[in-house]
Design an enzyme around this catalytic site. Structure first.
Site, PDB file in Angstrom:
ATOM      1  N   PRO A  27       0.852  -1.203   0.000  1.00  0.00           N
ATOM      2  CA  PRO A  27       0.000   0.000   0.000  1.00  0.00           C
ATOM      3  C   PRO A  27       0.882   1.246   0.000  1.00  0.00           C
ATOM      4  CG  PRO A  27       0.075  -0.974   2.199  1.00  0.00           C
ATOM      5  CD  PRO A  27       0.839  -1.901   1.301  1.00  0.00           C
ATOM      6  N   ASP A  83       5.779   3.019   2.020  1.00  0.00           N
ATOM      7  CA  ASP A  83       5.010   1.834   2.375  1.00  0.00           C
ATOM      8  C   ASP A  83       4.179   2.178   3.614  1.00  0.00           C
ATOM      9  OD1 ASP A  83       4.017  -0.593   3.225  1.00  0.00           O
ATOM     10  OD2 ASP A  83       5.881  -1.701   2.921  1.00  0.00           O
ATOM     11  N   HIS A  84       2.854   2.253   3.425  1.00  0.00           N
ATOM     12  CA  HIS A  84       1.992   2.707   4.513  1.00  0.00           C
ATOM     13  C   HIS A  84       1.930   1.704   5.673  1.00  0.00           C
ATOM     14  CE1 HIS A  84      -0.667   5.441   6.336  1.00  0.00           C
ATOM     15  NE2 HIS A  84      -1.323   5.849   5.262  1.00  0.00           N
ATOM     16  N   ARG A  85       2.403   0.489   5.471  1.00  0.00           N
ATOM     17  CA  ARG A  85       2.452  -0.475   6.566  1.00  0.00           C
ATOM     18  C   ARG A  85       3.503  -0.089   7.594  1.00  0.00           C
ATOM     19  NH1 ARG A  85       3.333  -5.768   2.918  1.00  0.00           N
ATOM     20  NH2 ARG A  85       5.003  -4.351   2.258  1.00  0.00           N
ATOM     21  N   ILE A  86       4.491   0.708   7.154  1.00  0.00           N
ATOM     22  CA  ILE A  86       5.582   1.115   8.042  1.00  0.00           C
ATOM     23  C   ILE A  86       5.526   2.607   8.334  1.00  0.00           C
ATOM     24  CG2 ILE A  86       8.097   1.121   8.350  1.00  0.00           C
ATOM     25  CD1 ILE A  86       8.268  -1.070   6.247  1.00  0.00           C
TER      26      ILE A  86
END
Length: 450
Positions: A250, A422-425
């Site tokens: 994402p 990276d929107h997860r991080i």
């Protein structure tokens, strides 16, 4: 005792390799540690070395063939040792494409002289078992020559023709069939001048045929509408890695514009001190990015599926374009290096990347990557994250712009950057704070040299 020569994993991500060139012929004595062949991995051209002493009794992968890691490539044994069982049990190698008959013939002992001729770098990069398209297209035309040129359907093997080693090599390089060449040496032996004469006759005939075809053919006639080239190993890895990025990750993008006026002033002052202090805008930006990453470890991170790894050291990957695709050499501990060190190292790494001479430790281990297309006049672009990294920064061109400073219109040199995150991080605010720090360092570059 016989030693098996396998297609080894010469880089951390290598799954298959293309045997570019054998450096040892069958029957040559070899010692452990000696280079047997050059292998194209997914990143560079590496050396395949012997793991035992003896004689190279058998080569099982032809030059130009691609084989999976673990495939038996050859056998080293004593001169009188029976290796039939090893060869029979090896099974067929796993090439990506079946080599043409002419290349198979070149692997025979009679053609060892021809097969050992080094190929030009441009021909060895990304080449699979098929010849380059321009050479493939020229071969059938040359067969129309009345003398000297190879006749259609002529046998590929040329070792049974009386000829000098130099003549055989020249014939192989120029695509000539020795059966169609008249020898002028002792007992009709074909020598160098015969090959040169045959090649000249073939070129003259080819030019005449092309001129006749051009004059009589319709204006829209073409050799073909397209041609296919097999994927090089590096292009396969690019496709696989980036396919793992843009879909599953994402991604969001943050764009900012920095003022480079003080960077330009600093570069001018440093240049006056001598060549040892000369740096590029890219060198300054790399240093600033590295320092900013050391202050924002939440950006200098990797996504590992079930955990996030935050790195305490900054290893900066810089995307370099090569003839075969993109590769990312790594400047280790970039935040701890002076700009002059970064300048020298980045130039050397880029040069070695284009020559396909990088070592595995020079293109693995990056914690954050940078891609700069400013030298191509690109104002702004978005780059694709290199997994498992958390982000990548895309740098556009620097240019003079009319901007308002303290209520007055002035001309300033500006550059636009875009960070893919990276929107997860990385959350939006985290990425924005990183770019704020980067702006402060770029617009006050003396902070980088204190």
């Amino acid at each position: 005792m016989a030693t098996k020569v396998f297609m080894e994993a010469l880089s951390p991500t290598m799954e298959e390799g293309r045997l570019v060139k054998w450096l040892k012929n069958e029957g040559d004595a070899v010692k452990s540690g000696e280079t047997l062949a050059e292998v194209e991995t997914d990143k560079a051209i590496m050396e395949l070395v012997a793991r035992g002493d003896g004689v190279l009794r058998k080569r099982l992968i032809a030059e130009g063939d691609t084989a999976a890691v673990g495939t038996l490539a050859g056998v080293i044994a004593t001169a009188d040792e029976n290796i039939d069982a090893l060869i029979a049990g090896a099974g067929a190698p796993a090439p990506a494409a079946a080599p043409p008959a002419a290349e198979k013939a070149s692997a025979t002992p009679q053609e060892a002289g021809a097969s050992s001729v080094p190929r030009k770098a441009a021909e060895s990069q990304g080449e699979a078992s098929a010849p380059p398209p321009e050479k493939a297209a020229a071969a059938p035309q040359a067969s129309a020559a009345p003398t000297g040129a190879p006749a259609a359907g002529a046998p590929a093997a040329q070792g049974d023709v009386r000829s000098s080693p130099l003549a055989r090599r020249l014939a192989t390089e120029r695509g000539l069939d020795l059966h169609a060449v008249q020898g002028s040496g002792p007992n009709g032996r074909i020598i160098k001048r015969d090959i040169e004469a045959a090649a000249a006759a073939g070129v003259a005939a080819l030019r005449a045929a092309v001129a006749a075809a051009v004059s009589s053919a319709p204006a829209i006639a073409r050799e073909g509408d397209f041609h296919d080239e097999p994927l090089s190993n590096i292009r396969k890895v690019i496709a696989k890695r980036l396919g793992e990025s843009i879909g599953p990750i994402p991604t969001f993008y943050l764009t900012a514009e920095f003022d480079l006026s003080r960077v330009m002033e600093m570069r001018t002052a440093m240049k006056e001190l001598g060549d040892d202090y000369k740096v590029s805008v890219n060198d300054v930006l790399l240093k600033a990015i590295a320092v900013a990453l050391s202050q924002h470890p939440e950006v200098n991170a990797h996504w590992l599926g079930d955990r996030i790894r935050y790195h305490n050291r900054v290893h900066l990957g810089m995307a370099v374009a090569t003839d075969d695709g993109l590769i990312v050499p790594v400047i280790w501990d970039a935040d701890r290096k002076r700009m002059s060190e970064i300048s020298r190292e980045s130039k050397e790494l880029a040069k070695r990347a284009r020559e396909r001479k990088l070592k595995p430790e020079e293109f693995t281990g990056s914690t954050f990557s940078v891609s700069n297309l400013g030298m191509f006049g690109i104002d702004q672009f978005t780059a694709i994250i290199n997994p498992p990294e958390a982000a990548i920064l895309a740098i556009g061109t620097s240019e003079d712009k009319l901007v308002v400073v303290n209520g007055e219109a002035v001309v300033r040199n500006r550059v636009r950057v875009t960070m893919s995150c990276d929107h997860r991080i990385i959350d939006g605010a985290v990425g924005a704070k990183f770019l704020q720090t980067l702006r402060r360092l770029v617009e006050n570059p003396l902070m980088l040299v204190y």
